[in-house]
Design a protein around this motif. Structure first.
Motif, PDB file in Angstrom:
ATOM      1  N   UNK A  40       0.814  -1.220   0.000  1.00  0.00           N
ATOM      2  CA  UNK A  40       0.000   0.000   0.000  1.00  0.00           C
ATOM      3  C   UNK A  40       0.846   1.268   0.000  1.00  0.00           C
ATOM      4  N   UNK A  70       0.308   3.916  -2.869  1.00  0.00           N
ATOM      5  CA  UNK A  70      -0.362   5.227  -2.735  1.00  0.00           C
ATOM      6  C   UNK A  70       0.139   6.052  -1.555  1.00  0.00           C
ATOM      7  N   UNK A  94       0.320   5.264   1.488  1.00  0.00           N
ATOM      8  CA  UNK A  94      -0.075   4.517   2.680  1.00  0.00           C
ATOM      9  C   UNK A  94      -0.096   5.350   3.944  1.00  0.00           C
ATOM     10  N   UNK A  95       0.134   4.672   5.040  1.00  0.00           N
ATOM     11  CA  UNK A  95       0.066   5.324   6.350  1.00  0.00           C
ATOM     12  C   UNK A  95       0.959   6.566   6.445  1.00  0.00           C
ATOM     13  N   UNK A 138      -0.401   9.895   5.355  1.00  0.00           N
ATOM     14  CA  UNK A 138      -1.484  10.543   6.088  1.00  0.00           C
ATOM     15  C   UNK A 138      -1.004  11.794   6.819  1.00  0.00           C
ATOM     16  N   UNK A 182      -1.737  -4.492   2.264  1.00  0.00           N
ATOM     17  CA  UNK A 182      -1.047  -4.014   3.456  1.00  0.00           C
ATOM     18  C   UNK A 182      -0.950  -5.138   4.470  1.00  0.00           C
ATOM     19  N   UNK A 194      -6.530  -4.007  -1.099  1.00  0.00           N
ATOM     20  CA  UNK A 194      -5.815  -2.772  -0.788  1.00  0.00           C
ATOM     21  C   UNK A 194      -5.516  -2.645   0.700  1.00  0.00           C
ATOM     22  N   UNK A 195      -5.995  -3.615   1.490  1.00  0.00           N
ATOM     23  CA  UNK A 195      -5.779  -3.484   2.933  1.00  0.00           C
ATOM     24  C   UNK A 195      -4.964  -4.655   3.465  1.00  0.00           C
ATOM     25  N   UNK A 231      -7.607   8.027   0.144  1.00  0.00           N
ATOM     26  CA  UNK A 231      -8.160   6.685   0.352  1.00  0.00           C
ATOM     27  C   UNK A 231      -7.069   5.746   0.866  1.00  0.00           C
ATOM     28  N   UNK A 232      -7.046   5.586   2.175  1.00  0.00           N
ATOM     29  CA  UNK A 232      -6.057   4.698   2.781  1.00  0.00           C
ATOM     30  C   UNK A 232      -6.781   3.492   3.363  1.00  0.00           C
ATOM     31  N   UNK A 233      -6.933   2.475   2.532  1.00  0.00           N
ATOM     32  CA  UNK A 233      -7.757   1.327   2.908  1.00  0.00           C
ATOM     33  C   UNK A 233      -7.324   0.648   4.214  1.00  0.00           C
ATOM     34  N   UNK A 234      -6.021   0.477   4.460  1.00  0.00           N
ATOM     35  CA  UNK A 234      -5.653  -0.287   5.654  1.00  0.00           C
ATOM     36  C   UNK A 234      -6.203   0.316   6.941  1.00  0.00           C
ATOM     37  N   UNK A 235      -6.445   1.638   6.939  1.00  0.00           N
ATOM     38  CA  UNK A 235      -6.939   2.233   8.180  1.00  0.00           C
ATOM     39  C   UNK A 235      -8.399   2.656   8.073  1.00  0.00           C
ATOM     40  N   UNK A 241     -13.266  -0.767   4.831  1.00  0.00           N
ATOM     41  CA  UNK A 241     -12.491  -1.680   3.989  1.00  0.00           C
ATOM     42  C   UNK A 241     -13.137  -3.064   4.009  1.00  0.00           C
ATOM     43  N   UNK A 242     -13.295  -3.645   2.846  1.00  0.00           N
ATOM     44  CA  UNK A 242     -13.960  -4.940   2.736  1.00  0.00           C
ATOM     45  C   UNK A 242     -15.441  -4.814   2.436  1.00  0.00           C
ATOM     46  N   UNK A 250     -13.588   0.354  -3.414  1.00  0.00           N
ATOM     47  CA  UNK A 250     -12.540  -0.660  -3.317  1.00  0.00           C
ATOM     48  C   UNK A 250     -12.932  -1.915  -4.107  1.00  0.00           C
TER      49      UNK A 250
END
Lengths: 183, 243, 620
Positions: free
Chosen positions: A88, A92, A94-95, A98, A153, A182-183, B95-99, B103-104, B109
């Motif tokens: 991720x 893009x 990612x964390x 942010x 991720x 994506x996660x 768009x930060x899917x992991x957080x 998501x899902x 997505x």
């Protein structure tokens, strides 16, 4: 009898990432034995080689958050025929990205000068050994040309395995349901 | 008008008043979409459902079905454009899917997955969109807003509250709430509102409910969205007629 | 200077009957009194019209000329069309900013003044132009800039600035049937009324009955409609839809009410002919609207005047008042029972997209100017859901002539598929910029010669959404069958950089996209960013390919004409002036869209470092 195929030379690195993608890579478990029959590693946390030589494949984890990231990424791009954004953060930002809506000034001041618990007189470090942070964190495709992307991720070990085996076999990697996320 | 049209070579029957997309979904054919919702009037803004009708591009969610139409949808050319539309939305917001709690279960997505979006591709805008956490039960994370206006429509047409609206223009277009303070807490929004459940992405969230379903069991972990056409079948237009 | 109490809002609300569909006028008049639309002002207006507050905020936030933030007592907006840029508007703006100690786009620290750019204000033949508190000023010079800065610092009201600054010239260089028209007010209407076979068979009432039951050929309204159809008049706004067919469809749409709307939202950069028509031939335009009302059976008409032409509002209202006195508007027009029609001027507030007819109607209803989904079309479901004819200013003027002189006469002018004349707004590198009226079929070369153009490399016909014509095409004709146009004719000589022309247009579309649909909202910004990237010296072949990719999405999937046409100037110049792009490319390889070394500047400043490792471009 076929001559033994030349092994693909692979380099990996983690920029502004957490090494989670590398950990996931190692999660391919015993398949790594099969992999080393097909590839050899250049610069990588696995080999501890410090600079990348000419490679067939470069796997980059993490986004670009500072000057050193830029140098490493450029080195990879200059040496790798195929460069892949893995995970991720590479894809893009990612964390780490942010922080992008915050002003870098405010971040540095908050972290090094005004945050509670700092020693009296703490200052923003100016050691030339430390890479300077960029004002924003960028996904790697915004800094150099990237050939393939493997989001997640982290991307699951199965996705990394499928991706690598497809690529080594000369197929365009296609991630089906469950492998692309994506996660 | 009742009749049939062909969609990617398959004959699709339609009922009077149905759009191309409604007829397709009723027949079990999935059509990519974000601003469409079976209970609301078609909106036509996300453009994910763009098809070619008799050779010309058209928005299938607003295009009335006409007998004899020849419609292309699931083609390389059209899916290529749809992929780019998803990529545009991905770089427009944050768009930060992991957080993300959605998501899902997020349609943006899920469409990215079915369309094979491996990268946002374009240069990110990284806009500054502060979160509104003022409401005791609900959270608004504008970073993920794709401006589909479903919450606006739900609040106006079902809840009769008009909690949401759009302001600004172009890239500065953004969601606003119905309060002089600009804070959700100062509106009459409630967690039980229809508008609280229609967001296709992760903007309107119930507090303290995130990540309740484990990875692997979420809506689009189980089956990809394009195999879930039945969930988007047009419903009796009760809501639409009330509106 | 500005009262802050809400008393004035009450008066304004009352004057507009607390009617939400009149929100645009309420917002504008309120802002003219209070200076800006503060949160509590929006709340008060929302209460007054009985609309949700968020909806009022939505309208206020959509239009460039409404401010939900304080913008100062002096708001200076420089017209930023390419024709303004070519004569130095950017330098003049910078000079003004320097004298006032402020940055473009930012309110001065004392809250007195802000200076910014705006889309073309329609003064391309007499630029560099600007709007001072929404009053048009032309022909800016360094001297005027110095003087203006002083007037602002001394806080002299804009109304007391030198009258000469506000002079707007018509610059009519070639006149034909429209601009030479010398009809007296009412002549065309009288001719229209005289066209009926037997007057007592019907009255021009608005009920359906008068059109049914009577032989169409014998009726006045039908007879007028027949003349318009016979004339083969086509819409002058650019799309070229046949006016008679449009009127007929509206007339046949079942309804008890119909509307006539004149589109004077002349927003296409480089176009200013409607401004001149409304200055010189306002009666003809209103007469055309009244003829349309008679033909379709409408009681009410609106002229949607772009906010940039605010200075025309009072003169137009004077013309309307005079026409009421002359019995040419109102109840029983010219003594005809049931022929009731009146016109109101609706002022826009800075939104190009409102030139699209359904967006214009939304705006007329007090809403955000977002193009509607179609079908239904305005002729069946337009203003307030009623059948509505929307035509361009020039179309109505032509319709008035046709009502007077007949369709056959009109059809004899121009070419086979393009009847009549066309007004061209000529600007840019010409000796004689201004308005040129030609019969359709005139070649680009003829116009260039008449306007005194030399060494021309390109002409942008019909504005950014039109077509870029290169010198090997100057034999082409202005006509629907060759180069259709809404009227703009911007000329660029050999010294101009066609890349900068296209870049200006890309910036324009990104600024004016309404934001409704994904491809246009994001795509126009992506295109602007790509053009800026190339323009700033970071471009590569990759970026040129990206322009093509994004353009295809816009052309395929955009909601309305704005999005469909936004890529045109880029694709046209890439085809015809590709070296203008290529000579700016940094390499054929990939380059980031941003300056990597610049991205370290903040950190360098914060750490006080300037060592080799603190830089990116030279480090390797």
């Amino acid at each position: 009898m076929n001559a033994p195929a030349k092994k693909l030379r692979v380099a990996t690195t983690s920029l502004a990432g957490c090494f989670g993608c590398h950990m996931s890579f190692l999660d391919i478990d015993e398949r790594i034995l099969k992999l080393v029959e097909l590839v050899e590693f250049d610069r990588s946390p696995i080999t501890d080689i410090k600079h990348c030589g000419p490679c067939d494949l470069g796997l980059v984890e993490g986004g670009v958050c500072n000057a050193e990231n830029v140098h490493v990424l450029r080195e990879f791009r200059a040496n790798c025929k195929i460069l892949v954004a893995v995970g991720a953060c590479a894809v893009n930002g990612g964390l780490p990205a942010q922080r992008n809506h915050l002003d870098l000034r405010d971040i540095l001041e908050e972290v090094y000068e005004t945050e509670g618990g700092l020693a009296r007189g703490s200052k923003i470090p100016n050691d030339p050994e430390l890479p300077l942070p960029l004002d924003k964190v960028h996904p790697i495709h915004e800094v150099v040309k990237i050939d393939y992307f493997l989001p997640g991720c982290p991307p699951p070990a199965d996705a990394i395995w499928k991706f690598l085996t497809d690529l080594i076999a000369g197929r365009t990697p296609v991630m089906g349901h469950g492998l692309l996320h994506y996660d | 008008m009742t009749g049939t049209f062909t969609l990617d070579g398959r004959e699709i029957a339609f009922e009077p008043g149905q759009t191309v997309m409604q007829a397709a979904l009723a027949a079990g054919v999935f059509v990519p979409h974000l601003c469409y919702h079976p209970e609301f009037r078609p909106h036509g803004s996300c453009k994910l459902c763009t098809m070619k009708i008799n050779g010309r591009p058209a928005t299938s969610c607003t295009m009335p079905a006409v007998a004899g139409m020849e419609v292309e949808s699931d083609t390389a050319e059209i899916n290529d454009k749809r992929r780019m539309l998803v990529q545009m939305l991905l770089v427009e917001g944050n768009h930060f899917c992991p957080s993300c709690e959605m998501s899902g279960n997020c349609k943006l997505q899920a469409l990215g997955y079915t369309l094979g979006v491996m990268t946002p591709h374009f240069t990110h805008f990284f806009p500054d969109r502060p979160v509104d956490a003022s409401h005791p039960e609900m959270l608004l994370d504008f970073n993920r807003c794709i401006l589909c206006e479903l919450c606006i429509r739900a609040s106006a047409e079902v809840d009769k509250k008009n909690v949401f609206a759009l302001s600004g223009r172009g890239m500065k277009k953004h969601l606003v709430v119905n309060a002089e303070s600009g804070r959700l807490a100062d509106t009459d929004f409630a967690a039980t509102d229809k508008a609280a459940e229609v967001c296709p992405v992760g903007v309107i969230l119930k507090k303290r409910r995130g990540f309740a379903v484990p990875i692997g069991k979420r809506t689009y972990d189980i089956k990809p969205i394009n195999e879930q056409a039945e969930r988007f079948k047009p419903v009796a237009p009760t809501v639409r007629e009330k509106a | 200077m500005f009262p802050t109490n809400a008393v004035d809002i009450g008066d304004i609300l009352d004057r507009h009957g607390r009617d939400g569909t009149r929100l645009m006028q309420i917002l504008r008049e309120t802002q003219e009194v209070l200076g800006w639309l503060a949160p509590e002002t929006i709340t008060a207006i929302a209460k007054g019209v009985g609309w949700p507050r968020a909806k009022v905020e939505g309208t206020a936030g959509f239009y460039s000329f409404f401010h939900t933030q304080p913008m100062g007592r002096y708001r200076i907006l420089w017209s930023d069309n390419i024709t303004d840029r070519m004569i130095g508007n950017r330098d003049l703006m910078q000079a003004l900013c320097r004298k006032l100690w402020l940055e473009p786009g930012r309110l001065s620290e004392d809250g007195l003044v802000s200076v910014d750019t705006t889309s073309c204000t329609g003064m391309c033949d007499q630029g560099p132009a600007l709007l001072a508190n929404y009053r048009a000023i032309t022909r800016m010079t360094p001297e005027r800039v110095a003087q203006m800065a002083e007037l602002i610092q001394k806080q002299v009201p804009v109304a007391e600035w030198p009258a000469e600054w506000f002079r707007v010239d018509d610059n009519i260089r070639r006149a034909d049937i429209l601009l030479n028209n010398a009809m007296r007010p009412g002549e065309a209407l009288k001719a229209a009324l005289a066209r009926e076979a037997e007057a007592d068979q019907e009255s021009a009432a608005n009920a359906r009955s008068w059109r049914e039951g009577v032989n169409a050929a014998t009726q006045g309204p039908s007879a007028v409609l027949e003349e318009v159809k016979k004339s083969n008049l086509r819409g002058r706004g650019g799309a070229g839809f046949t006016t008679g067919i449009k009127w007929e469809a509206c007339r046949h749409a079942p309804s008890d009410e119909r509307y006539v709307v004149c589109n004077a939202d002349e927003g296409e950069p480089g176009t200013f002919k409607d401004r001149v028509l409304l200055t010189r031939q306002a009666d003809l335009v209103f007469e055309g609207m009244t003829v349309a009302a008679y033909a379709i059976g409408a009681k009410k008409g609106y002229l949607y005047l772009r906010g940039e032409y605010r200075y025309l509002l009072d003169p137009l209202n004077d013309v309307l008042a005079r026409r009421r006195d002359l019995d040419l508007l109102g109840t029983g027009i010219l003594g005809r029972p049931g022929f009731n029609f009146d016109i109101e001027v609706h002022l826009g507030a800075g939104a190009y997209v409102c030139g699209e007819e359904s967006a214009l109607i939304e705006s007329l209803e007090g809403k955000r100017g977002v193009p509607r989904n179609r079908p239904p079309y305005p002729v069946t479901s337009g203003f307030l859901g009623k059948p509505t004819v929307v035509n361009n200013v020039e179309t109505f003027a032509a319709a008035a002539l046709i009502a007077a002189e007949g369709g056959d006469w009109y059809r004899g002018i121009g070419t086979a598929k393009s009847a009549g004349t066309k007004l061209l707004s000529v600007s840019g590198d010409v000796a004689r910029p201004g308005i040129y009226e030609y019969p359709f079929g005139v070649t680009v070369a003829e116009v260039l010669a008449d306007a005194g153009a030399a060494e021309t490399q390109a002409v942008q016909v019909s504005g950014p959404s039109g077509v870029c014509v290169a010198d090997n095409e100057f034999g082409r004709r202005i006509a629907f069958e060759d180069i259709p146009t809404a009227g703009a004719f911007m000329v660029f000589d050999r010294n101009r950089d066609m890349f900068e022309v296209a870049r200006n247009f890309a910036q324009f579309f990104a600024h004016e996209s309404c934001g409704f649909c994904t491809p246009c909202r994001v795509g126009t910004t992506l295109l602007r960013n790509l053009m800026d990237k190339i323009g700033n010296g970071h471009g590569t072949q990759y970026d040129i390919n990206e322009i093509y990719q994004v353009s295809r999405v816009l052309q395929m999937a955009a909601h309305c004409g704005l999005g469909h046409t936004a890529p045109h100037p880029l694709l046209d110049t890439l085809e015809k002036f590709r070296p203008a792009y290529e000579r700016r490319l940094k390499s054929l390889d990939f380059e980031p869209a941003f300056d990597l070394d610049g991205a370290l500047a903040q950190a360098r400043q914060m750490t006080g470092r300037d060592d080799l490792a603190a830089h990116l471009e030279n480090a390797e």
